[in-house]
Write an enzyme that holds these catalytic residues in place. Structure first.
Site, short mmCIF file in Angstrom:
data_model
loop_
_atom_site.label_atom_id
_atom_site.label_comp_id
_atom_site.label_asym_id
_atom_site.label_seq_id
_atom_site.Cartn_x
_atom_site.Cartn_y
_atom_site.Cartn_z
N LYS A 22 10.92 102.18 1.13
CA LYS A 22 9.82 102.14 2.26
C LYS A 22 9.96 100.68 3.01
CE LYS A 22 5.54 100.69 1.08
NZ LYS A 22 4.90 99.62 1.84
N ASN A 23 10.27 99.73 2.32
CA ASN A 23 10.07 98.34 2.89
C ASN A 23 11.54 97.94 3.59
OD1 ASN A 23 7.53 98.03 1.77
ND2 ASN A 23 8.09 96.69 0.24
N ARG A 92 -0.51 96.95 7.16
CA ARG A 92 -0.12 95.82 7.66
C ARG A 92 1.17 95.61 8.44
NH1 ARG A 92 -2.55 91.43 6.56
NH2 ARG A 92 -0.56 90.57 6.32
N CYS A 116 -6.85 92.58 3.10
CA CYS A 116 -6.74 93.72 2.56
C CYS A 116 -7.03 93.65 0.98
CB CYS A 116 -5.15 94.10 2.81
SG CYS A 116 -4.03 93.39 1.82
N ARG A 121 -3.63 87.76 3.11
CA ARG A 121 -2.34 88.10 3.89
C ARG A 121 -2.43 87.75 5.26
NH1 ARG A 121 -0.37 93.84 1.59
NH2 ARG A 121 1.64 93.11 2.21
N ASP A 304 5.28 93.64 -6.46
CA ASP A 304 5.18 95.35 -6.26
C ASP A 304 5.38 95.88 -7.48
OD1 ASP A 304 4.19 94.74 -3.74
OD2 ASP A 304 6.23 95.57 -2.58
N ILE A 326 2.11 85.52 -5.94
CA ILE A 326 2.10 85.98 -4.58
C ILE A 326 0.71 86.38 -3.70
CG2 ILE A 326 3.38 87.56 -2.78
CD1 ILE A 326 5.31 85.91 -4.46
N ARG A 396 1.67 106.57 0.33
CA ARG A 396 2.05 105.57 1.06
C ARG A 396 3.55 105.03 0.82
NH1 ARG A 396 -1.18 100.42 1.86
NH2 ARG A 396 0.57 100.18 2.96
C1 UD1 Z 1 6.04 92.28 1.91
C2 UD1 Z 1 5.99 93.82 1.44
C3 UD1 Z 1 4.90 93.91 0.30
C4 UD1 Z 1 5.37 92.88 -0.71
C5 UD1 Z 1 5.35 91.25 -0.25
C6 UD1 Z 1 5.71 90.46 -1.21
C7 UD1 Z 1 6.83 95.12 3.44
C8 UD1 Z 1 6.52 95.94 4.28
N1 UD1 Z 1 5.79 94.70 2.49
O1 UD1 Z 1 4.69 92.13 2.30
O2 UD1 Z 1 5.38 95.36 -0.24
O3 UD1 Z 1 4.17 93.02 -1.80
O4 UD1 Z 1 6.27 91.24 0.90
O5 UD1 Z 1 7.06 90.63 -1.98
O6 UD1 Z 1 7.91 94.59 3.12
N2 UD1 Z 1 1.65 84.46 3.90
C9 UD1 Z 1 0.95 83.52 4.51
N3 UD1 Z 1 1.10 83.59 6.07
C10 UD1 Z 1 1.91 84.51 6.67
C11 UD1 Z 1 2.70 85.39 5.81
C12 UD1 Z 1 2.57 85.42 4.47
O7 UD1 Z 1 0.32 82.73 4.02
O8 UD1 Z 1 2.16 84.49 7.88
C13 UD1 Z 1 1.43 84.51 2.31
C14 UD1 Z 1 0.75 85.71 2.05
O9 UD1 Z 1 -0.50 85.88 1.90
C15 UD1 Z 1 1.46 86.06 0.57
C16 UD1 Z 1 2.88 85.36 0.78
O10 UD1 Z 1 3.03 84.68 2.01
O11 UD1 Z 1 0.73 85.15 -0.18
C17 UD1 Z 1 3.69 86.57 0.82
O12 UD1 Z 1 3.40 87.55 1.74
P1 UD1 Z 1 4.79 88.27 2.58
O13 UD1 Z 1 5.80 88.06 1.98
O14 UD1 Z 1 4.46 87.81 3.98
O15 UD1 Z 1 4.24 89.61 2.29
P2 UD1 Z 1 4.34 90.88 3.17
O16 UD1 Z 1 5.38 90.56 4.17
O17 UD1 Z 1 3.05 91.13 3.99
#
Ligand code: UD1
Length: 417
Positions: A22-23, A92, A116, A121, A304, A326, A396
């Site tokens: 999915k990702n 998201r 969420c 996030r 995950d 995370i 999902r």
């Molecule tokens: C992606 C995955 C999700 C997985 C996550 C962590 C997809 C579609 N989703 O989510 O399944 O659980 O990686 O492996 O690939 N953060 C910030 N600012 C930002 C962006 C992120 O502070 O602008 C923080 C987030 O709150 C979190 C951490 O960074 O604490 C990691 O998040 P991130 O890797 O961005 O998660 P996603 O990409 O949303």
């Protein structure tokens, strides 16, 4: 609303074919915005999130069709440049259209995702990086409004490792003027998969899969074909299903190298695990021991699979500690697992689990995608009947999960209402 009903206590045995990740598929779909023509993606599962991304792309003018795990996307024209709240709030990953739209059309309006179920996030790191590349960014009425006549290359260091942040900027940089260097980039296999497709499309990218990615912008890209990698989270969930029921499960079609941190922990707990390149077999004939896990970015233990692993630990000998680094609110499954008799104490981002002799079936409520997987696993191991409400969360990220579990010998059915 659908619910899942499980009669637990049956050891699972058999082989599961794992679907595409999915990702990987979601960013690959967003990449279709970068080049006109017909993009063809294979190994695409029919998931709610894929359908949501299809809806978003249709809104933007990209027609798509999913047939026999092949997704064709035709991105010849752009009909709109906004990602509406209705779609972003349900998924998201919709934010992945921001980078491609901005770099190709110089303009994008994307709803802010908001909170969420598993944490705040934010997307500040995506936006900060785009600003460094010359974008003007305004937040108006809950939307990010980004404009840039032409993005330019920049040296960007992410404060924390962000998967979709890395992917968004990677895509934006492919058509920017000059060279972009991403430091502290995500090393997840799905980032590498996206880079592989972008390279097929004509992008110049070095270092994907490491923490420093260099992208030399090109004038244009062209549509191509790509096969998504196997879904390591689905594979991991089925391996844990084998472990928690004291059975033996083989997963095929997912590179075992993506599962190394999980395999290590399963072995530490007492499972026998044999791995070849594209196939992993787990045997769990003895009572397992409690082990500790801490979630970290790849190649560490993936967040995950944290909920699913916690379900496994509820029945292991002794005490185990699960640390979630995370996401700040990713323990909602713990409260549900306690309803089955699990002994879990939460202290901030740490869960302390004392293994119990047995779980007993009960009604439960799914709160998010991976939490629902954890509840299914616990239900498969519990004595008696477990009912999981709001089963739609599972769709999902898992295609036909109950059919796959039935083939392994589980007693599980879905009921409407
Ligand atoms: C992606 C995955 C999700 C997985 C996550 C962590 C997809 C579609 N989703 O989510 O399944 O659980 O990686 O492996 O690939 N953060 C910030 N600012 C930002 C962006 C992120 O502070 O602008 C923080 C987030 O709150 C979190 C951490 O960074 O604490 C990691 O998040 P991130 O890797 O961005 O998660 P996603 O990409 O949303």
């Amino acid at each position: 609303m659908d619910k899942l009903i499980i009669e637990g206590g049956i050891p699972l045995h058999g082989i599961v074919t794992i679907h595409g990740a999915k990702n990987s598929v979601l960013p690959l779909m967003a990449a279709s915005l970068l080049a006109p023509g017909v993009h063809q993606l294979s190994n695409v599962p029919c998931l709610r999130d894929v359908v949501t991304m299809q809806k978003l792309l249709t809104h933007l003018g990209v027609e798509s069709k999913l047939e026999a795990a092949t997704l064709t996307l035709n991105s010849n024209s752009l009909a709109a440049n906004d990602a509406p709240y209705e779609l972003v709030k349900t998924m998201r990953a919709s934010v992945l259209v921001l980078g491609p739209m901005l770099t190709r059309w110089g303009k994008a309006r994307v709803s802010l995702p908001g909170g969420c179920a598993i944490g705040a996030r934010p997307i500040d790191l995506h936006l900060g990086a785009l600003k460094q590349m010359g974008a003007a960014i305004d937040i108006k009425e809950g939307y990010v409004e980004a404009t840039a006549e032409k993005l330019h290359g920049a040296n960007i260091t992410f404060d924390v490792v962000t998967v979709t942040g890395t992917e968004n900027i990677l895509m934006a940089a492919t058509l920017a003027e000059g060279t972009t260097v991403l430091k502290n980039a995500a090393r997840e296999p799905e980032v590498l998969d996206l880079a592989d497709y972008l390279i097929k499309m004509g992008a110049r990218i070095e270092g994907a899969g490491t923490d420093t990615i260099t992208i030399h912008g090109v004038e244009s890209l062209s549509a191509g074909q790509h096969t998504a990698i196997g879904d390591r989270i689905e594979a991991g969930t089925f391996l844990i299903a084998g472990a928690i029921t004291g059975g033996s499960v083989t997963v095929e079609n997912c590179p075992s190298q993506f599962l190394e941190s999980l395999i290590e922990k399963l072995r530490e707990a007492g499972c026998k695990v044999e791995a070849t390149e594209n196939r992993v077999t787990l045997n769990a004939s003895q009572k397992l021991n409690g082990v500790n896990i801490t979630t970290t970015p790849f190649p560490g233990f993936v967040t995950d699979l944290q909920a699913q692993f916690m379900a496994l630990m509820t029945l292991a000998n002794g005490t185990s500690v699960v640390s979630e680094t995370i996401f700040e609110n990713r323990f909602q499954h713990a409260l549900e697992l306690k309803r089955l008799g699990a002994d879990i104490t939460l202290e901030g981002r740490t869960a302390i689990i004392k293994g119990v002799k047995k779980l007993s079936g009960a009604p439960m409520m799914a709160t998010d995608l991976r939490a629902s997987a954890s509840l299914i696993l616990a239900g498969l191991a519990a004595e008696g009947t477990t009912t999981i409400e709001r089963a739609y969360h599972i769709d999902r990220g898992y295609e036909k999960i109950e059919e796959k579990l039935l083939k392994l010998g589980a007693k599980i059915q879905r009921k409407n209402g």
